[in-house]
Design an enzyme around this catalytic site. Structure first.
Site, short mmCIF file in Angstrom:
data_model
loop_
_atom_site.label_atom_id
_atom_site.label_comp_id
_atom_site.label_asym_id
_atom_site.label_seq_id
_atom_site.Cartn_x
_atom_site.Cartn_y
_atom_site.Cartn_z
N LYS A 23 32.74 39.47 14.70
CA LYS A 23 33.36 40.81 14.77
C LYS A 23 34.88 40.72 14.81
O LYS A 23 35.57 41.43 14.07
CB LYS A 23 32.81 41.52 16.02
CG LYS A 23 33.33 42.91 16.25
CD LYS A 23 32.31 43.76 16.98
CE LYS A 23 32.14 43.40 18.44
NZ LYS A 23 33.24 43.91 19.28
N SER A 24 35.40 39.85 15.66
CA SER A 24 36.87 39.73 15.77
C SER A 24 37.49 39.34 14.45
O SER A 24 38.52 39.89 14.03
CB SER A 24 37.22 38.65 16.80
OG SER A 24 36.82 39.04 18.08
N ARG A 28 40.03 41.61 11.74
CA ARG A 28 41.35 41.10 11.32
C ARG A 28 41.41 40.87 9.82
O ARG A 28 42.43 41.12 9.18
CB ARG A 28 41.66 39.81 12.08
CG ARG A 28 41.99 40.07 13.56
CD ARG A 28 41.75 38.82 14.39
NE ARG A 28 42.21 38.94 15.76
CZ ARG A 28 41.51 39.50 16.76
NH1 ARG A 28 40.32 40.04 16.53
NH2 ARG A 28 42.00 39.53 17.99
N ARG A 124 38.65 53.86 27.81
CA ARG A 124 39.20 52.50 27.95
C ARG A 124 40.74 52.52 27.98
O ARG A 124 41.37 53.33 27.29
CB ARG A 124 38.65 51.62 26.83
CG ARG A 124 37.14 51.50 26.98
CD ARG A 124 36.53 50.55 26.00
NE ARG A 124 36.97 49.18 26.24
CZ ARG A 124 36.70 48.18 25.42
NH1 ARG A 124 36.01 48.40 24.32
NH2 ARG A 124 37.11 46.97 25.69
N GLN A 171 43.49 41.27 22.28
CA GLN A 171 43.75 42.55 21.63
C GLN A 171 45.20 42.97 21.86
O GLN A 171 45.87 43.44 20.94
CB GLN A 171 42.79 43.61 22.16
CG GLN A 171 41.35 43.32 21.79
CD GLN A 171 40.37 44.32 22.34
OE1 GLN A 171 40.74 45.22 23.09
NE2 GLN A 171 39.10 44.17 21.97
N ASP A 317 33.24 37.95 26.53
CA ASP A 317 32.16 38.84 26.08
C ASP A 317 30.78 38.31 26.46
O ASP A 317 29.77 38.95 26.14
CB ASP A 317 32.24 39.02 24.56
CG ASP A 317 33.49 39.80 24.16
OD1 ASP A 317 34.01 40.58 24.98
OD2 ASP A 317 33.96 39.61 23.02
N LYS A 344 35.40 46.97 29.94
CA LYS A 344 34.86 46.72 28.60
C LYS A 344 34.10 47.98 28.14
O LYS A 344 34.34 49.06 28.64
CB LYS A 344 33.97 45.47 28.63
CG LYS A 344 34.75 44.18 28.88
CD LYS A 344 35.67 43.88 27.71
CE LYS A 344 36.49 42.62 27.93
NZ LYS A 344 37.53 42.47 26.90
N ARG A 348 30.85 46.17 33.12
CA ARG A 348 29.76 45.20 32.92
C ARG A 348 29.31 44.53 34.22
O ARG A 348 28.18 44.05 34.31
CB ARG A 348 30.16 44.16 31.88
CG ARG A 348 30.17 44.77 30.49
CD ARG A 348 30.50 43.79 29.39
NE ARG A 348 30.29 44.45 28.11
CZ ARG A 348 30.78 44.02 26.95
NH1 ARG A 348 31.51 42.92 26.90
NH2 ARG A 348 30.53 44.68 25.84
N ARG A 393 26.15 44.96 24.59
CA ARG A 393 25.87 43.64 25.17
C ARG A 393 24.95 43.75 26.39
O ARG A 393 24.17 42.83 26.66
CB ARG A 393 27.16 42.91 25.51
CG ARG A 393 28.04 42.70 24.26
CD ARG A 393 28.99 41.54 24.37
NE ARG A 393 30.03 41.65 23.36
CZ ARG A 393 29.90 41.28 22.08
NH1 ARG A 393 28.77 40.76 21.64
NH2 ARG A 393 30.89 41.43 21.23
C1 S3P Z 1 38.60 40.78 21.16
C2 S3P Z 1 39.17 40.42 22.35
C3 S3P Z 1 38.49 40.60 23.65
C4 S3P Z 1 37.00 40.83 23.50
C5 S3P Z 1 36.68 41.79 22.40
C6 S3P Z 1 37.24 41.31 21.08
C7 S3P Z 1 39.39 40.59 19.93
O1 S3P Z 1 39.05 41.74 24.29
O2 S3P Z 1 36.45 41.29 24.71
O3 S3P Z 1 35.29 41.96 22.27
O4 S3P Z 1 38.80 40.63 18.83
O5 S3P Z 1 40.60 40.39 20.03
P1 S3P Z 1 40.39 41.61 25.18
O6 S3P Z 1 41.40 41.03 24.31
O7 S3P Z 1 40.74 43.01 25.58
O8 S3P Z 1 39.99 40.77 26.35
#
Ligand code: S3P
Length: 438
Positions: A23-24, A28, A124, A171, A317, A344, A348, A393
């Protein structure tokens, strides 16, 4: 749309499967391809609601994106200054990553944007990105308290900053670096603890000069991104549920192919191995510039551990999955240094504690973690109704836990699993888990 699950014991877990794309990396890849010069092809793109929402937003901003088949995207980049404003609000859905990274990307554009999200995303915290971006000269309004919707006002020029991030968050780091592409001077981000470095390595893959070591990254504005092809490995965070499931269900032997094992993501591997799990990395290789491997997991008797707090960012995560492993370990597992879990997709710590307690596990909550009193490898949970709180999750973690329950576990509000793991129910059934809608 409400979707509940009924989960119960299946058989020993067996199979040779792939989990969906990371996903990350998918977020990007589509963002950088959109503002690059030329056409990029992304393969292994996550067909989840979060990443599709990001792609749809970029389309609204004038980027042509083709989807020739599932997991494939051809992105016709418009160049760094080629995005066009949209009169409509841009809907990030459930995706914190989408909203926070887009906030950085849109902060230095010559048009206004409004970013909105679903009920969970609207709760959030966004001040963590708004504050550093404001220091760069961005003008972003949020609802009181720093919550979405976010109104980003046109700003043609930003100023670079030297930013020491108070939270360990990829993030936040990424939002500042993306804004840094549009800033005058050198933008530097320093972290309290190193977080996932996909933004840094992908900027380099698109040809933007960037210096980065774990915990620090810097770049200058004024360059261009050049289209490139990206191969997205399987998402370790999705694999995590299957790693725990096969560890706790006796007789299991499962192979997960092509999973990304960037060290900033695999804290759970270290934790599970310290607990006694039997997980091997086979055929190590690179996929799209990222370390990847096939993960072979066999069931094992686990023991409780005190989790080193420094591991938290590398498994941020994976705590819902870890809580389930801990429930079937011999002795207590102590988690601390994980206060971020409270902000989150749901809280969680509270959500996992409530669900596991309902199934008969003793959990003592603390502000930044919990102690989970394991039932041991032969332990059984009891039938219960648990609430995923709309958190993908939590839903998957409870479905895994239910594989070692006597009777049915009813899990409420599971539709959001499609944000990160489309096809989870089908794959779960294929490998032997007991899980159905209902
Ligand atoms: C992510 C960073 C994490 C993670 C999220 C995806 C990212 O969050 O929990 O699921 O893709 O950069 P944080 O950077 O807020 O910890």
């Amino acid at each position: 749309m409400a979707l509940d699950w009924q989960a119960s014991q299946g058989r020993a877990l067996r199979g040779d499967v792939r989990v969906p794309g990371d996903k990350s990396i998918s977020h990007r890849a589509v963002m950088l391809a959109a503002i690059a010069d030329g056409t990029s092809r992304i393969s292994g793109f996550l067909e989840g609601e979060d990443t599709r929402a990001t792609a749809a937003i970029l389309q609204r901003l004038g980027v042509r994106i083709e989807a020739p088949s599932a997991g494939e995207r051809i992105v016709h980049g418009v160049g760094l200054r080629g995005l066009r404003g949209s009169d409509d609000a841009l809907d990030c859905g459930n995706a914190g990553t989408g909203m926070r990274l887009l906030c950085g990307l849109l902060a230095g554009q010559g048009f206004d944007s409004v970013l909105v999200g679903d009920a969970s995303l609207s709760r959030r915290p966004m001040a963590r990105v708004i504050d550093p971006l404001a220091r760069m000269g961005a003008s972003i309004e949020a609802v009181e308290g720093g919550f979405p919707p976010l109104r980003i006002h046109a700003k043609n020029k930003l100023q670079a900053i030297d930013f020491r991030s108070p939270v360990a968050s990829a993030q936040v780091k990424s939002a500042v670096l993306l804004a840094g592409l549009y800033a005058e001077g050198t933008t530097r981000v320093r972290e309290t603890q190193p977080t996932r470095d996909y933004t840094e390595s992908m900027l380099a893959a698109f040809g933007w000069p960037i210096r980065h070591v774990p915990g620090e990254a810097s770049l200058e504005g004024g360059h261009r991104l050049h289209a490139t092809d990206i191969v997205v490995p399987g998402d370790f965070s999705s694999a995590a549920f299957l790693l725990v499931a096969a560890s706790i269900v006796p007789g299991s032997d499962l192979l997960l192919r092509g999973v990304g094992i960037n060290p900033r993501r695999t804290g759970l591997l270290a934790a599970l191995r310290a607990m006694g799990a039997d997980i091997r990395e086979e055929s190590p290789r690179r996929l799209g510039g990222e370390p990847a491997a096939d993960l072979r997991v066999r069931s094992a008797r686990l023991s409780g551990i005190t989790l080193p707090a420094m591991l938290a960012p590398d498994m941020i995560d994976e705590f819902p999955a870890l809580f389930v492993a801990a429930a079937f370990a011999e002795g207590a597992t102590v988690v601390s240094g994980a206060a971020e879990l409270r902000v989150k997709e749901s809280d969680r710590i509270a959500g996992m504690s409530a669900g596991l307690r309902a199934m008969g596990v003793r959990v003592d909550e603390t502000p930044d973690g919990a102690t989970i009193h394991g039932l041991g490898a032969d332990g059984r949970l009891r039938a219960a109704e648990v609430d995923s709180l709309g958190d993908h999750r939590l839903a998957m973690a409870f479905a895994v836990a239910a594989q070692c329950a006597d009777g049915e576990v009813r899990i409420a509000d599971c539709a959001n699993v499609a944000t990160s793991f489309p096809g989870f129910t089908r794959l779960a059934n294929e490998i032997g888990m007991g899980l159905r809608d209902g």
